[in-house]
Design a protein around this motif. Sequence first.
Motif, PDB file in Angstrom:
ATOM      1  N   GLN A 107     106.524  93.188  11.922  1.00 38.08           N
ATOM      2  CA  GLN A 107     105.821  92.211  10.726  1.00 38.08           C
ATOM      3  C   GLN A 107     105.699  90.891  11.127  1.00 38.08           C
ATOM      4  OE1 GLN A 107     104.038  93.667   8.432  1.00 38.08           O
ATOM      5  NE2 GLN A 107     103.600  92.024   6.940  1.00 38.08           N
ATOM      6  N   ALA A 110     103.165  90.024  13.618  1.00 38.08           N
ATOM      7  CA  ALA A 110     102.022  90.286  13.101  1.00 38.08           C
ATOM      8  C   ALA A 110     101.520  89.112  12.315  1.00 38.08           C
ATOM      9  CB  ALA A 110     101.751  91.517  11.914  1.00 38.08           C
ATOM     10  N   SER A 114      98.589  86.168  12.957  1.00 37.23           N
ATOM     11  CA  SER A 114      97.774  85.888  11.852  1.00 37.23           C
ATOM     12  C   SER A 114      97.406  84.509  11.486  1.00 37.23           C
ATOM     13  CB  SER A 114      98.236  86.475  10.385  1.00 37.23           C
ATOM     14  OG  SER A 114      99.275  86.028   9.748  1.00 37.23           O
ATOM     15  N   LEU A 159      97.294  96.751  15.236  1.00 35.23           N
ATOM     16  CA  LEU A 159      97.699  95.467  15.296  1.00 35.23           C
ATOM     17  C   LEU A 159      96.790  94.758  14.555  1.00 35.23           C
ATOM     18  CD1 LEU A 159      99.137  93.856  18.282  1.00 35.23           C
ATOM     19  CD2 LEU A 159      97.150  92.781  17.071  1.00 35.23           C
ATOM     20  N   ALA A 162      97.216  94.951  10.793  1.00 38.58           N
ATOM     21  CA  ALA A 162      98.186  94.236  10.245  1.00 38.58           C
ATOM     22  C   ALA A 162      98.188  93.007  10.276  1.00 38.58           C
ATOM     23  CB  ALA A 162      99.517  94.757  11.061  1.00 38.58           C
ATOM     24  N   CYS A 163      97.398  92.328  11.227  1.00 42.77           N
ATOM     25  CA  CYS A 163      97.198  90.882  11.023  1.00 42.77           C
ATOM     26  C   CYS A 163      96.113  90.452  10.070  1.00 42.77           C
ATOM     27  CB  CYS A 163      96.659  90.263  12.460  1.00 42.77           C
ATOM     28  SG  CYS A 163      98.130  90.692  13.876  1.00 42.77           S
TER      29      CYS A 163
END
Length: 241
Positions: A107, A110, A114, A159, A162-163
């Motif tokens: 996390q 991510a 992000s 991926l 999640a981002c």
Amino acid sequence: MPHIPTAGDRTPWRASVLTLFPEMFPGPLRFSLVGQALEAGLWSLALHQIRDCGIGRHRAVDDTPTGGGAGMVMRADVLAAAIDQARSVVPDLPLIYMSPRGAPFTQARARALSEGPGVMLLAGRFEGIDERVIEGRGIEEISIGDYVLSGGELAAMTLLDACVRLIPGVLGAADSLTHESFEGGLLEYPQYTKPREWEGRATPEVLLSGDHARIAAWRRAEAERITRERRPDLLARKTKT
């Protein structure tokens, strides 16, 4: 429905994917809030067909492994050409190869991705890719779990999801992200809604008390209990930091 910002609100987060199967995208990423954010221009998705840089009349992208062995390996010269072509459009994105031998995706990773300009993902196939292109193009390897998929496309979608959901505005209320699993190093506490009782199972009374301090304490204790029972490695990691 929460407000989804448009491209005019901020610079879109960019996702660039190199793959032999671009038709697999956006796949599940075109649904729900992540899909709405894509349509609104909050993030963008560019697809690059690796075979466009293939060798010969048949656009070959792979060959037999040097030293013998089963399967085929994706060629360094083909992948390097595809990467260089993609980077000519977006030179500033971190390049990641979805690989079962890579560092575990977390996390925290991510969230870090992000908050950047975006990401370029290489979705491999066959037995893997020539090691020299990993070294020669400074590719980071990331794994989404201790198992093997048929290719990197599904891992790349994981991926990206999640981002993208962490981009401000995609999920609406930013506060909803702070109590999820892995935020703060713990798994999420149990959630309940109506009806108050279901099949003889009642909602914990503390959640009905209206006492926000007691509710917060109960949720914290439950998060710690579940993490201790299911993922003691997270607690051990949290203790070291």
